[in-house]
Design an enzyme around this catalytic site. Structure first.
Site, PDB file in Angstrom:
ATOM      1  N   ASP A  60      10.590  91.494 -13.352  1.00 13.25           N
ATOM      2  CA  ASP A  60      10.980  90.311 -14.122  1.00 13.25           C
ATOM      3  C   ASP A  60      11.600  89.198 -13.273  1.00 13.25           C
ATOM      4  O   ASP A  60      12.199  88.271 -13.809  1.00 13.25           O
ATOM      5  CB  ASP A  60      11.964  90.695 -15.238  1.00 13.25           C
ATOM      6  CG  ASP A  60      13.228  91.360 -14.705  1.00 13.25           C
ATOM      7  OD1 ASP A  60      13.287  91.650 -13.495  1.00 13.25           O
ATOM      8  OD2 ASP A  60      14.143  91.601 -15.502  1.00 13.25           O
ATOM      9  N   GLU A  61      11.465  89.274 -11.941  1.00 15.99           N
ATOM     10  CA  GLU A  61      12.025  88.241 -11.071  1.00 15.99           C
ATOM     11  C   GLU A  61      11.053  87.899  -9.961  1.00 15.99           C
ATOM     12  O   GLU A  61      10.340  88.765  -9.450  1.00 15.99           O
ATOM     13  CB  GLU A  61      13.335  88.715 -10.431  1.00 15.99           C
ATOM     14  CG  GLU A  61      14.539  88.709 -11.319  1.00 15.99           C
ATOM     15  CD  GLU A  61      15.791  89.070 -10.537  1.00 15.99           C
ATOM     16  OE1 GLU A  61      16.536  88.157 -10.144  1.00 15.99           O
ATOM     17  OE2 GLU A  61      16.007  90.271 -10.300  1.00 15.99           O
TER      18      GLU A  61
ATOM     19  N   ASP B  68      13.667  84.062 -13.341  1.00 19.23           N
ATOM     20  CA  ASP B  68      14.195  85.324 -13.869  1.00 19.23           C
ATOM     21  C   ASP B  68      13.908  85.370 -15.368  1.00 19.23           C
ATOM     22  O   ASP B  68      14.378  84.521 -16.125  1.00 19.23           O
ATOM     23  CB  ASP B  68      15.701  85.387 -13.610  1.00 19.23           C
ATOM     24  CG  ASP B  68      16.309  86.732 -13.976  1.00 19.23           C
ATOM     25  OD1 ASP B  68      15.577  87.600 -14.497  1.00 19.23           O
ATOM     26  OD2 ASP B  68      17.518  86.910 -13.754  1.00 19.23           O
TER      27      ASP B  68
END
Length: 416
Positions: free
Chosen positions: A133-134, A40
């Site tokens: 973003d993960e 993350d």
């Protein structure tokens, strides 16, 4: 963690690494055996902006719209002052008046996301992106390839990301996807959390809202049945859970115990591609709403093309002056990336909602996300499709060369 050195058991009581003297140590009985990781990026949009503007490093930074907009992302400095994502911008600036507000630059964030994904794919081909973003990684069997256990390779990844991309990540390591995600949030930012056989005991005392997917509404429903902690769900049999909580009960009880049978599947990526805007003044008339909708459809089409994706349908989002959200969706006959096709479908949804209500926000999204090669293929029903695709490609080239305002369609200029 900083030097990726594996400390011997005899040094387990040490507070600093014997090699680099860092206090960032990771200890867990199963550390060298676990293989599922959740990565993350920390305050991703803000981190990219601070990377490009180092003078902002120690300042509170917000990414989002104007004073009537909302906070798209808040850095950790701003979060310490009570600012959160999706908070109205005026409220955020009241809590943090010295914050630096930056308009989102999605192409820049997409480029950083692709670079991060590239580094992860050097560890394993089993990388499933969950958002910009993960991502979740399955690193089973990679120790023989890399000559180091997954934990060590993930620590190296974190250092490479900081060194080469100028942002930071938090990592969760566990036996399954659910626990890896929870572990990633244990010590953000720059965290490295581990959950293994100890997960059930750790979960027992946590509030039910800790589980991904349990929102305020379901939390309230569980509370009416006297369930506020995950430990109260863990002991329920499948029959008891179904009788008490309905069809979702057994699945909920299993997750409360930390059980998760989902595999990491790169072919099943969850992506969201959308665009939205908050008005300077509430709007109720169709002409004004349609003008903004067209501009958003142009943005959405560009983001789809940049992401090598297409829209199999559209989702219209409207937010009233009282912050009530209306969401409407429609499937397309064939996938598209063309703004006019997105607009035609979204406009049909919009006209049904123009009923005198004043709206403060409008948004358009693509759902489902499909491969780019499926988009806007010529057929007998629309033989003009190749010409329309070529015209859009020409517009894109001119805008790339001379700027986004170099070419405008008549609908964008209509002030009627």
């Amino acid at each position: 963690m900083d030097c990726q050195h594996v400390e011997p058991a005899a040094d387990a009581a040490s507070r600093r690494c014997a090699h680099c003297r860092s206090h960032r140590l990771v200890r867990h009985a199963e550390l060298l055996d676990l293989t599922v990781a959740h990565v993350d990026a920390d305050a991703f949009y803000c981190s990219v902006e601070k990377r490009d503007r180092p003078e902002l490093a120690a300042l509170p930074v917000l990414v989002g719209g104007g004073t009537r907009g909302v906070v798209t992302a808040a850095c950790y400095v701003a979060r310490m002052r009570g600012v959160r994502s999706a908070m109205p911008m005026w409220q955020a600036l009241k809590a943090c008046p010295d914050a630096v507000v930056i308009r989102p630059d999605f192409p820049k964030y997409t480029a950083a996301s692709r670079a991060l994904r590239g580094l992860m794919q050097q560890l394993t081909p089993l990388v499933q992106s969950l958002s910009i973003d993960e991502a979740v990684l399955d690193m089973a069997g990679t120790e023989a390839l890399h000559g180091a256990p997954p934990a060590a390779m993930l620590a190296r990844l974190a250092n490479r990301v900081e060194r080469e991309l100028g942002i930071t990540i938090s990592i969760g390591l566990a036996p399954n996807r659910l626990l890896a995600k929870l572990a990633a949030g244990l010590d953000k930012p720059r965290g490295f959390g581990v959950l293994g056989a100890d997960a059930r005991q750790w979960l027992a005392g946590k509030p039910v809202r800790l589980l991904p997917g349990i929102g305020p509404a379901q939390e309230k429903r569980l509370a009416t049945r006297g369930i506020t902690r995950l430990g109260q769900l863990q002991g329920l049999s499948a029959r008891e859970a179904q009788a008490l909580l309905g069809d979702d009960g057994p699945h909920l009880a299993a997750r409360a115990r930390g059980e998760d049978g989902r595999r990491v599947d790169p072919a099943r990526e969850t992506r969201s591609i959308s665009a939205e805007t908050t008005f300077n003044a509430d709007l109720a008339d169709a002409a004004s709403l349609e003008r903004h909708l067209w501009q958003l459809c142009e943005k959405l089409g560009g983001r789809l093309r940049d992401g090598e994706a297409s829209a199999g349908g559209v989702v219209l989002k409207l937010k009233t002056q009282r912050f009530l959200t209306r969401t409407r969706a429609a499937r397309l006959g064939t996938p598209t990336v063309l703004p006019e096709r997105l607009f035609d479908a979204a406009r049909q949804l919009l006209v049904r909602e123009v009923d005198g209500t004043a709206f403060r926000l409008i948004g358009i999204g693509a759902s489902p996300i499909l491969p780019l090669q499926d988009a806007d293929v010529a057929d007998l029903a629309d033989p003009s499709m190749p010409r329309r695709v070529a015209a859009q490609a020409a517009i894109d080239r001119l805008r790339d060369r001379f700027g986004k305002s170099a070419v405008q369609r008549g609908r964008a200029l209509d002030q009627g």
